[in-house]
Scaffold this motif. Sequence first.
Motif, PDB file in Angstrom:
ATOM      1  N   ALA A   1      30.823  42.993  39.110  1.00 14.10           N
ATOM      2  CA  ALA A   1      31.346  44.171  38.388  1.00 14.10           C
ATOM      3  C   ALA A   1      31.967  43.732  37.067  1.00 14.10           C
ATOM      4  O   ALA A   1      32.424  42.597  36.917  1.00 14.10           O
ATOM      5  N   ARG A   2      31.991  44.677  36.130  1.00 15.93           N
ATOM      6  CA  ARG A   2      32.557  44.365  34.815  1.00 15.93           C
ATOM      7  C   ARG A   2      34.081  44.220  34.883  1.00 15.93           C
ATOM      8  O   ARG A   2      34.653  43.346  34.240  1.00 15.93           O
ATOM      9  N   HIS A   3      34.740  45.079  35.672  1.00 12.86           N
ATOM     10  CA  HIS A   3      36.208  45.070  35.737  1.00 12.86           C
ATOM     11  C   HIS A   3      36.678  45.369  37.161  1.00 12.86           C
ATOM     12  O   HIS A   3      36.049  46.132  37.879  1.00 12.86           O
ATOM     13  N   ASN A   4      37.785  44.756  37.542  1.00 11.02           N
ATOM     14  CA  ASN A   4      38.514  45.098  38.766  1.00 11.02           C
ATOM     15  C   ASN A   4      39.974  45.329  38.361  1.00 11.02           C
ATOM     16  O   ASN A   4      40.775  44.399  38.335  1.00 11.02           O
ATOM     17  N   CYS A   5      40.286  46.554  38.021  1.00 11.09           N
ATOM     18  CA  CYS A   5      41.618  46.909  37.532  1.00 11.09           C
ATOM     19  C   CYS A   5      42.477  47.378  38.704  1.00 11.09           C
ATOM     20  O   CYS A   5      41.957  47.870  39.712  1.00 11.09           O
ATOM     21  N   TYR A   6      43.783  47.266  38.556  1.00 15.04           N
ATOM     22  CA  TYR A   6      44.624  47.616  39.706  1.00 15.04           C
ATOM     23  C   TYR A   6      46.026  48.026  39.277  1.00 15.04           C
ATOM     24  O   TYR A   6      46.460  47.781  38.139  1.00 15.04           O
ATOM     25  N   ALA A   7      46.726  48.614  40.241  1.00 17.25           N
ATOM     26  CA  ALA A   7      48.159  48.877  40.116  1.00 17.25           C
ATOM     27  C   ALA A   7      48.721  48.925  41.523  1.00 17.25           C
ATOM     28  O   ALA A   7      48.031  49.315  42.469  1.00 17.25           O
ATOM     29  N   TYR A   8      49.976  48.503  41.659  1.00 20.23           N
ATOM     30  CA  TYR A   8      50.637  48.629  42.954  1.00 20.23           C
ATOM     31  C   TYR A   8      52.126  48.863  42.776  1.00 20.23           C
ATOM     32  O   TYR A   8      52.717  48.501  41.755  1.00 20.23           O
ATOM     33  N   VAL A   9      52.680  49.507  43.792  1.00 21.71           N
ATOM     34  CA  VAL A   9      54.115  49.802  43.821  1.00 21.71           C
ATOM     35  C   VAL A   9      54.644  49.380  45.184  1.00 21.71           C
ATOM     36  O   VAL A   9      53.984  49.568  46.206  1.00 21.71           O
ATOM     37  N   ILE A  10      55.850  48.806  45.195  1.00 15.91           N
ATOM     38  CA  ILE A  10      56.471  48.360  46.431  1.00 15.91           C
ATOM     39  C   ILE A  10      57.952  48.733  46.401  1.00 15.91           C
ATOM     40  O   ILE A  10      58.618  48.545  45.377  1.00 15.91           O
TER      41      ILE A  10
ATOM     42  N   CYS B   1      51.968  50.833  48.007  1.00 17.46           N
ATOM     43  CA  CYS B   1      50.537  51.124  47.899  1.00 17.46           C
ATOM     44  C   CYS B   1      49.901  50.297  46.786  1.00 17.46           C
ATOM     45  O   CYS B   1      50.491  50.107  45.720  1.00 17.46           O
ATOM     46  N   LEU B   2      48.680  49.839  47.047  1.00 13.31           N
ATOM     47  CA  LEU B   2      47.848  49.152  46.053  1.00 13.31           C
ATOM     48  C   LEU B   2      46.563  49.947  45.862  1.00 13.31           C
ATOM     49  O   LEU B   2      45.950  50.392  46.831  1.00 13.31           O
ATOM     50  N   VAL B   3      46.178  50.125  44.606  1.00 15.23           N
ATOM     51  CA  VAL B   3      44.869  50.706  44.286  1.00 15.23           C
ATOM     52  C   VAL B   3      44.134  49.740  43.373  1.00 15.23           C
ATOM     53  O   VAL B   3      44.652  49.335  42.324  1.00 15.23           O
ATOM     54  N   VAL B   4      42.937  49.350  43.778  1.00 13.13           N
ATOM     55  CA  VAL B   4      42.061  48.524  42.958  1.00 13.13           C
ATOM     56  C   VAL B   4      40.838  49.357  42.608  1.00 13.13           C
ATOM     57  O   VAL B   4      40.158  49.868  43.507  1.00 13.13           O
ATOM     58  N   VAL B   5      40.569  49.510  41.311  1.00 11.09           N
ATOM     59  CA  VAL B   5      39.399  50.271  40.871  1.00 11.09           C
ATOM     60  C   VAL B   5      38.393  49.308  40.245  1.00 11.09           C
ATOM     61  O   VAL B   5      38.671  48.658  39.239  1.00 11.09           O
ATOM     62  N   THR B   6      37.241  49.225  40.876  1.00  8.63           N
ATOM     63  CA  THR B   6      36.149  48.380  40.400  1.00  8.63           C
ATOM     64  C   THR B   6      35.217  49.210  39.537  1.00  8.63           C
ATOM     65  O   THR B   6      34.820  50.315  39.934  1.00  8.63           O
ATOM     66  N   ARG B   7      34.861  48.678  38.351  1.00  8.67           N
ATOM     67  CA  ARG B   7      33.982  49.424  37.462  1.00  8.67           C
ATOM     68  C   ARG B   7      32.694  48.666  37.211  1.00  8.67           C
ATOM     69  O   ARG B   7      32.694  47.496  36.822  1.00  8.67           O
ATOM     70  N   TYR B   8      31.592  49.370  37.464  1.00  9.10           N
ATOM     71  CA  TYR B   8      30.277  48.887  37.055  1.00  9.10           C
ATOM     72  C   TYR B   8      29.878  49.649  35.795  1.00  9.10           C
ATOM     73  O   TYR B   8      29.728  50.871  35.827  1.00  9.10           O
TER      74      TYR B   8
END
Length: 217
Positions: free
Chosen positions: A51-60, A95-102
Amino acid sequence: MEEQAYKIVYREGIGEFVEKKSRFIAHVFPISEEQEALSHIERLKKEYWDARHNCYAYVIGERNELQRFSDDGEPQGTAGKPILEVLLGEEIHNCLVVVTRYFGGILLGTGGLVRAYQSSTKEGLTQSLITKKYHGKKISIQTDYNGLGKLQYIMGQMDIAMLDTIYTENVETILLVPMWQEDELLKKVTEATAGKAVWNELDEVCFVKVNKEVKLV
């Protein structure tokens, strides 16, 4: 007032969003510490190595004390921060969210990227099971059989969860009571049973309500 309850991801999910042939895949995970987030991110980068990008954000944290995000090569401010803003806007914790972009070959522009990353994050959350985590106490109430019906009525009124009922000469019920409802429940039980009910505080606990079931966490 549910001042000691906060939204968490109980079951992870995957959502997908397509914009101008670019494919955005959002993985949503419940986490309790930063190392969990980093492990998930590393695993997904290996899984989606093409994939071109694996962007993310998380909060704890109960007040989102720890916040991290990454654009992973996307223009600054177009990926990680929009993902984070969705989590904060939905008031979801741990929560963690990882968004993979093709990449689909068509540039989306900064506004298009922000919308795509936010839309994919929202879709991922929709596909996850979100619930509330409560701080409370496990409480035992002993009463006679005449008092049981009154107690059950009060529990129904206040939406108090019952863990167990033990029938002997009297009846003992084990309840999970959110912290902010404890004083009100004690007052109502005392009034309804003319002070005859025996009230014992057992443990401080955290619990969630999932599909009308209560689970300790």
